[in-house]
Scaffold this active site. Structure first.
Site, PDB file in Angstrom:
ATOM      1  N   ASP A   1       0.826  -1.370  -0.146  1.00 36.15           N
ATOM      2  CA  ASP A   1      -0.166  -0.018  -0.206  1.00 36.15           C
ATOM      3  C   ASP A   1       0.986   1.225   0.110  1.00 36.15           C
ATOM      4  O   ASP A   1       2.002   1.364   0.624  1.00 36.15           O
ATOM      5  CB  ASP A   1      -0.998  -0.030   1.308  1.00 36.15           C
TER       6      ASP A   1
ATOM      7  N   GLU B   1       1.918  -0.495  -5.072  1.00 38.32           N
ATOM      8  CA  GLU B   1       0.845   0.526  -5.234  1.00 38.32           C
ATOM      9  C   GLU B   1       1.693   2.091  -5.253  1.00 38.32           C
ATOM     10  O   GLU B   1       1.858   2.381  -4.255  1.00 38.32           O
ATOM     11  CB  GLU B   1      -0.315   0.312  -4.481  1.00 38.32           C
TER      12      GLU B   1
END
Ligand code: NOJ
Ligand code: CA
Length: 552
Positions: free
Chosen positions: A208, A269
């Site tokens: 993330d 990401e």
């Protein structure tokens, strides 16, 4: 033995666990619910599941606010349930990619509680980013930065005696304090976490906000006006987005990943400039990075062609494998995006207000605001094109049902912090996170026996998996067939364009596999070959508008 390069051309299916399948009727999807659906996943033909956060969390940001990185949210199950789910996936030949959230913990994490209870300058505070405020009494934030969800990126604390204290930084919600990655203890603890899940059989990780961990917060902190914009800087000069030092962290992680057989995989990401993406995808780093270029493009042959050409060239130059994605838990479902009123809005990935000020998502993609049929036809065409490309395809749960964004969620039931922190501007991401419809009838459309944590609109019935199962031409059967064929046809990671009219994209893959997409509004002739897949029925032997066909 598992092929160590399995991930390079995998079809990865993202599960948003709280909205997938609820086994105990509390309205929240859970791990046992996923285990029960393994046969469905196997029949779908995916290679791996990417599981969004399933850790203990107050859900201030849909689970991306993690209380404890090495446990399962009791609302979702137990570690034993996790092991059972992993074993069931593996027995079905499906790999598991866990979402990991290293940039910030939740404000309920033991470390953060300890930091708040500890004095200024303490070791406990040094795991996060605490600063004195500006102004006479420290009443102003250390910098004027705004959080990604809107509002200030700094929150003032209250000391044990009730007096106002220091401020801490949070790029996202205030319940998500940023960790200090200059602190060796933070680094060490994450290695422990990665090892914990790898030892439990996790095959890879989705990282993330991989581009935010390293920060240069030396004083004086720059003001917003002096900062570049996320994702657009080329030189790593932003105080927290995409700094070069971040790759030192991933080099350490790679060493750990390579201790496993096969090595654990990872995908970043990272919303960074395309030219800096390869660093995250390097074999000495995470190995793969999401490419959101197609996701942000209009349904337009020219844009698609440029993006695909550029990304494949980049992948070839760096040895990375390409990644493709149209939908995930942060953006408007692509079946809805492609049905938005004007081309100018088709690339609008954020739920929000239309250009004319109409809240098109508040209208739920219906009626009249979104052309649902057009959106779905284009989404299927785009997906078939994506599945024919070399590299990994990332799919989002529910897209195989052709699901539209659920826009008509009452304000009182919304959950996303992006909605609450941006009143009247951003309606948030709940519309793509509504629990899936498994059956056309029954409580919560078969999601569970006790309702759904986000309200499901009535029109979900027509998208139910049971209503599409075995039905010729349904979106579900189309995905199954496409994934099955992709397995058979997939070989070397190369692609070649075939000369075609400007609004048609035609390419070949090794072994004679061809994909043709018609972006125009008129049917076009098909090349020679046998059609093995078509995202919509051919018309008089021609490829209709908004359709992709595969030929061999
Ligand atoms: C990206 C995740 O995909 C998103 O859902 C989340 O809100 C932010 N990172 C913060 O963790
Ligand atoms: Ca449940």
């Amino acid at each position: 033995m598992t092929d160590p390069t399995w991930w390079r051309q995998a079809a990865v299916y993202q599960i948003y666990p709280r909205s997938f399948s609820d086994s105990n009727g509390d309205g929240i999807g859970d791990l046992k619910g996923i285990t029960a659906k393994v046969p469905y996943l196997q029949a779908l033909g995916i290679d791996a599941v990417w599981l969004s956060p399933f850790y203990p969390s107050a859900l201030a940001d849909g689970g991306y606010d993690v209380d404890d990185y090495r446990n399962v949210d009791p609302k979702l199950g137990t570690l034993a349930d996790f092991d059972e789910m992993t074993a069931a996936l593996h027995a079905a030949g499906i790999k598991l990619i866990a979402d990991i959230v290293p940039n910030h913990s939740s404000n309920r994490h033991e470390w953060f509680k300890e930091a708040l209870a500890s004095p200024k300058g303490s070791a406990a505070r040094a795991r996060y980013i605490f600063r004195d405020g500006k102004g006479e009494n420290g009443e102003l934030p250390p910098a004027d930065w705004t959080s990604v969800f809107g509002g200030p990126a700094w929150e003032r604390t209250t000391e044990a005696d009730g007096t106002p204290g220091q401020w801490y930084m949070h790029i996202f919600a205030k319940e998500q304090p940023d960790l200090n990655w200059d602190n060796p203890e933070v680094r060490e603890d994450f290695l422990t976490t990665l090892k914990f899940w790898s030892d439990r059989g996790v095959d890879g990780f989705r990282i993330d906000v991989a581009h935010a961990l390293s920060k240069d917060l030396s004083e004086p902190l720059p003001m917003t006006a002096e900062l570049g914009v996320e994702g657009q800087l080329l030189d790593g000069s932003h105080p927290f987005w995409d700094r070069d030092e971040v790759h030192g962290i991933y080099a350490e992680w790679r060493k750990l990943f390579n201790q496993y057989t096969p090595p654990r995989t990872a995908v970043a990401e990272a919303w960074v400039h395309a030219s800096r993406r390869a660093r995250y995808a390097s074999p000495d780093g995470l190995g793969q990075a999401f490419n959101f270029d197609l996701l942000q493009a209009d349904f337009d042959a020219g844009q698609f062609r440029t993006i695909i050409t550029k990304n494949l060239a980049e992948a070839q130059a760096t040895g990375a494998s390409s990644t493709w994605v149209f939908s995930n838990h942060d953006v408007v479902r692509h079946a809805t995006r492609y049905g938005l009123p004007s081309a100018a809005e088709a690339g609008n990935i954020k739920p929000g207000l239309g250009q004319d000020g109409k809240a098109w998502l508040l209208a739920g993609g219906k009626p009249g605001e979104v052309d649902v049929e057009l959106g779905l036809a284009r989404a299927r065409a785009a997906t078939a094109l994506l599945l024919a490309l070399p590299g990994s395809a990332y799919l989002y749960n529910g897209e195989e049902l052709g699901l539209q964004e659920a826009g008509e969620i009452p304000e009182s039931e919304r959950q996303d912090p992006a909605f609450f922190r941006n009143p009247g501007v951003d309606i948030g991401r709940d519309g793509c996170r509504v629990p899936l419809p498994w059956t056309a009838e029954g409580t919560s459309f078969g999601f569970g026996d006790g309702g759904a944590h986000l309200p499901q609109p009535e029109w979900f019935a027509e998208y139910a998996a049971s209503a599409q199962n075995g039905v010729d031409g349904s979106t579900l059967e189309f995905y199954r067939r496409a994934l099955e064929l992709r397995h058979e046809l997939q070989s070397a990671e190369t692609q070649e364009w075939v000369t075609s009219p400007a609004d048609v994209l035609h390419f070949t893959r090794p072994g004679g596999w061809q994909s043709v997409t018609n972006f125009s509004s008129e049917p076009v002739d098909l090349p020679a070959g046998t059609v093995v897949l078509s995202s919509a029925p051919l018309v008089g032997g021609k490829l209709p508008a908004n359709t992709t066909a595969w030929l061999v």
